[in-house]
Design an enzyme around this catalytic site. Structure first.
Site, PDB file in Angstrom:
ATOM      1  N   CYS A  32       0.820  -1.210   0.000  1.00 48.91           N
ATOM      2  CA  CYS A  32       0.000   0.000   0.000  1.00 48.91           C
ATOM      3  C   CYS A  32       0.856   1.264   0.000  1.00 48.91           C
ATOM      4  O   CYS A  32       0.446   2.293  -0.513  1.00 48.91           O
ATOM      5  CB  CYS A  32      -0.959   0.006   1.178  1.00 48.91           C
ATOM      6  N   HIS A 311      -1.210   1.206   7.438  1.00 49.05           N
ATOM      7  CA  HIS A 311      -1.729   1.145   6.100  1.00 49.05           C
ATOM      8  C   HIS A 311      -1.542   2.521   5.470  1.00 49.05           C
ATOM      9  O   HIS A 311      -1.423   3.514   6.178  1.00 49.05           O
ATOM     10  CB  HIS A 311      -3.215   0.756   6.202  1.00 49.05           C
TER      11      HIS A 311
END
Lengths: 369, 547
Positions: A32, A311
């Site tokens: 990510c 994330h």
């Protein structure tokens, strides 16, 4: 995922920008950091256009060996030439190439998006410079980078030009900082210039980007253990030092130093500070009162409470709409939702989505090549 | 990740702000210490998920000593026993005219009538509690009204109770802005604007007399966002406007209402052809509400403020422009852009000569109505400026009526959790302190610039000035007074009120006032404060209560 795509299409309706593509990127296990930065770069329109143009011009020149530049150009071309307006793409070749190139990104550990961006831009520049050099030594092939090239980076190779090569990557992202040091004895000002692709700013709780930029350029006194060697006085002297922006970049990338090494803890800690960033910005710490206005077009957001896990997602402004990219998923968001990514005024908060890298584009389009 | 030391999650109310490290219970100014007198907050346990999305605003309401009930046109005995509930329900549907209101509900389709009836149901359900009269309410006093999450809270300004005396919960949407009319001729004096765009007008006195947790005796405007479903950004009574009020919405439109008219009108306005142009459209039917729509700008309006006499209306918004209108002529007079970014707040000086704005460029901007331009930038905040106000009760030490200089005192609060106080001395500002670039620029001429500013045609908006062209002010004092980003500041005769986004309010007594009113800690008072010139002498105006 197809349904999510059509949902976005429905949300945009007849306002869907002509020729624009909104594609999510598949996550290959903690990639990510890569996806969020790639989306921000894709929606950096001058960068995208020049990369696609470069790709179109270079595609047929032999089958050049694969590198990060060709992989990135390939990926962007793949996205922009999709028949569908929305969907998901797997940036497989790019990620493979990245892992091959740099062992840092090889593991499945959580990576730093800023480190990746930095690595990528420098890598692109290296590739372009090597190509320019190759083109110089082989005048038969004409590379489009030559148009913008003032000469090879290592001027001593030819022994003629000393000017560094200015590639289209430089034209977009490079700015020049000047480090002014004033000897407090003889008052001589020594200025040393350095180039940058992004500004890394120290942050404070409940502050603004404007204030962080001010601190970045605030005057620092060098004394005691940390004196300055003045060439004129030929000795160590107390001095005043400050960093100013000599040449503001066309794309201003601001990195918030949210990951800080805490000595007492012996490890890095994430600073969840609330740092507000305006949608429009002017730099006040420039050498000349330039009053250049910048407009925010992308934010890479770190989600999570610690530095080693979490994330990354990104917010992107495209054709006056704000979009939220979370790996495969793309959603439309309201402009006012950007402020939910400022950070937390309290140390322990349930909100862990914090703006990490900000991308501003100069509204004066003068730097576009 | 629930940490007991965390004020956000901990159940103790007020999050013990005063005890937070580095926060003092006073701040120093040249005229003496402002001492933390009272803190007000919402009850504990209220913080739920949606909480963070609304920003607390504060309104001060001074209820004069009037015999209750204070609503002459209201149905009889609206406060006694169960009939109060019924009349409240009827009034909700339309000014006590039952048949017409019902007709309106029916005529608006199924969804509307459903929401209407559910509203009655919720009122009816609370009937057992609302049949009681709040006996503690004596019908007068000064109250602070503030919104947190889905509720409006009312606290007694002059009581040491931290918790509010009254809460009103909204089931349809969160309340986000409010305004109080000190001089309301009939009962309805409090306006509440919701996130959904809905607007209510009520009698504050009636709310205080009722012990239920619902709004009672309300007029409901823009029901379910039928006229405009943009968030209410700011709401204000028109000073001397005989019950007229304006509501600014997040989509750049402002609506004018008259409380004497039926809230259940069917006003419709033509489609806005050019979003970038200022246009005013009037309702086709004279009886309907709203009576007019002003399309101000593209993008959200953030704040509005009427000049004290009501002749001018200042509006600031997302696009960074301050716009000043002649309210009765419905004309744009002047305005200008921030240095960069949105403008978030604005306020008038008592004499209507200056407007303060604050915004995302971290600057406090002083706009002169006479010059129609920015005359000073206040530099000192480390984050966005979220609240500005002139201190109309402050009188300068040398303003004995003979001095040539006019002094203004103003305050600003920001997301940096700080309160800054500023002195604006007009003598210094008349000739701009032009700050040339370092080293001086020979090509820069001061004369040409001022010539450019002169005789600006009516209705033109100034572009953002250059950094070097605007004189800078430095704050008199800067103090970190809260742990959370601030959202507003209000000056009253005795105190300065600061409020943070999360709904904690602090009341700072002016030097010289804290002595007589807070007997609990006399040793912390400065001896000099008693020698200060009394601050009572300056003018008292209701509108200055509004931030």
């Amino acid at each position: 995922m197809g349904a999510a795509g059509s949902k976005l299409e429905k949300a945009l309706g007849d306002q869907f920008p002509e020729g624009e593509r909104y594609f999510g990127l598949e996550n290959f296990g903690n990639t990510c950091y890569c996806n969020s930065v790639l989306q921000a770069l894709y929606f950096c329109v001058p960068f995208r256009e020049q990369l696609l143009e470069y790709y179109a011009n270079n595609k047929n020149i032999g089958d050049a060996e694969e590198n990060l530049l060709t992989c990135l150009a390939d990926l962007f071309t793949q996205i922009s030439s999709q028949k569908k307006k929305t969907g998901v793409i797997a940036p497989k070749r790019f990620v493979q190439r990245l892992k091959k190139q740099n062992e840092l990104f090889r593991s499945y550990m959580h990576q730093d998006a800023h480190e990746f961006l930095n690595f990528l831009l420098n890598e692109l520049v290296d590739i372009l410079e090597k190509e320019a050099q190759a083109a110089k030594s082989d005048p038969e092939t004409s590379s489009p980078t030559e148009k913008t090239a003032n000469g090879p980076k290592n001027g001593q190779l030819n022994g003629v030009r000393k000017e560094p090569l200015v590639t289209w990557v430089h034209k977009n992202f490079q700015g020049i900082l000047t480090n002014e040091t004033k000897c407090l004895r003889c008052e001589t000002v020594t200025a040393r210039d350095e180039t940058f692709f992004d500004l890394s700013l120290d942050i404070e709780q409940n502050s603004s980007i404007t204030s962080c930029l001010k601190n970045f350029s605030s005057t620092e006194t060098l004394n005691a253990e940390d004196k300055f060697f003045c060439d004129k006085c030929c000795s160590l002297q107390e001095a005043q030092k400050r960093m100013k922006i000599k040449k503001p970049p066309h794309i201003l990338v601001i990195h918030l130093k949210r990951f800080k090494y805490i000595e007492q803890l012996g490890r890095y800690k994430k600073l969840s500070y609330r740092v507000v960033f305006p949608l429009e910005l002017k730099l006040s710490n420039t050498v000349e009162d330039a009053d250049i206005e910048y407009s925010l077009f992308a934010v890479v957001v770190h989600v999570g409470s610690g530095p080693n896990h979490g994330h990354y997602v990104s917010l992107v402004k495209s054709h006056n709409h704000w979009l939220f990219f979370d790996d495969e998923n793309v959603e439309m968001i309201d402009e006012s939702a950007v402020q939910t990514f400022f950070g937390s005024a309290q140390e322990y908060s349930s909100n862990t989505d914090h703006g990490y890298i900000l991308f501003y584009e100069s509204l004066g389009a003068s730097n576009k090549s | 990740m629930i940490n007991p030391s965390n004020g956000m999650i901990s159940t103790s109310s007020a999050a013990a702000n005063a005890q937070s490290p580095g926060l003092k219970t006073y701040f120093k100014t040249p005229e003496g210490r402002y001492k933390l007198h009272y803190e007000k907050t919402h009850p504990s346990g209220l913080l739920h998920y949606a909480h963070g999305k609304t920003v607390t605003q504060v309104t001060i309401a001074n209820l004069k000593d009037k015999p209750a009930p204070s609503t002459p046109p209201a149905p009889p005995s609206s406060f006694s026993a169960s009939s109060g509930v019924r009349s409240a329900a009827a009034r909700l549907l339309g000014a006590g005219n039952g048949s017409r209101a019902l007709g309106f509900v029916g005529g608006n389709g199924g969804s509307k009538s459903l929401s209407g009836s559910s509203r009655i149901g919720s009122l009816g359900a609370s009937s057992s509690s609302s049949s009681m009269i709040n006996t503690n309410f004596d019908g007068k006093g000064t109250y602070i009204i503030f919104n947190v999450g889905d509720a409006i809270f009312i606290s007694d300004l002059n009581s040491q109770d931290k918790d509010p005396i009254k809460s009103i919960h909204f089931s349809n949407s969160n309340p986000v802005c409010h305004a109080f009319d000190q001089d309301a001729k009939d009962g309805h004096d409090l306006l509440i604007g919701l996130n959904s765009g809905d607007v209510y007008s009520v009698s504050l006195r009636q709310q205080l007399q009722d012990v239920g947790k619902k709004l009672v005796g309300a007029h409901h405007y823009n029901k379910d966002g039928s006229v405009n479903n943009g968030r209410c950004a700011s709401i204000a009574w028109v000073p001397g406007g005989d019950g007229a009020f304006v509501v600014a919405h997040a989509d750049g439109n402002l609506y004018v209402y008259e409380k004497s008219k039926d809230g259940a009108g069917d006003s419709s306005f033509p489609v806005i052809k050019d979003q970038t142009q200022f246009t005013v459209a009037h309702a086709r039917y004279s009886k309907s509400n709203p009576i007019a729509r002003w399309h101000i700008c593209q993008g959200p309006i953030n704040s509005i403020a009427f000049s004290t006499d009501g002749t001018h209306l200042a509006i600031v918004g997302r696009d960074g422009y301050l716009r000043v209108f002649d309210y009765s002529k419905e004309q744009l007079i002047c305005g200008g852009k921030s240095y960069y970014g949105a403008l978030l707040c604005c306020a008038w000086s008592m004499d209507g000569k200056y407007i303060l704005t604050g915004g995302e460029d971290d600057l406090v901007q002083v706009w002169s109505m006479e010059d129609r331009k920015v005359v000073a930038w206040g530099e000192g905040h480390n984050s966005w400026v979220s609240g500005v106000a002139f201190d109309s009760y402050w009188s300068s030490p040398n303003s004995d009526g003979t001095g040539e200089t006019v002094m203004y005192r103003f305050g600003s609060v920001g997301q940096d959790t700080r309160l800054l106080l500023w002195d604006l001395e007009m003598d210094e500002i008349v000739v701009p302190l032009r700050r040339g670039p370092p080293g001086g620029s020979p090509t820069f001429s001061t004369g040409s610039q001022s010539a450019h500013w002169d005789n600006v045609p009516v209705g033109t908006l100034q572009p953002a000035p250059s950094m070097r062209d605007v004189p800078k002010l430095s704050p008199l004092v800067a103090h970190r007074i809260h742990t959370e980003p601030l959202s507003g500041v209000i000056f009253t005769q005795e105190s300065v009120l600061s409020v943070c986004r999360e709904g904690h309010i602090k009341i700072w007594m002016r030097p010289g006032f804290s002595e007589s009113q807070s007997g609990n800690n006399p040793d912390t008072l400065l001896s000099t404060s008693s020698k200060e010139k009394p601050l009572l002498s300056s003018k008292v105006g209701s509108s200055s209560y509004r931030q």
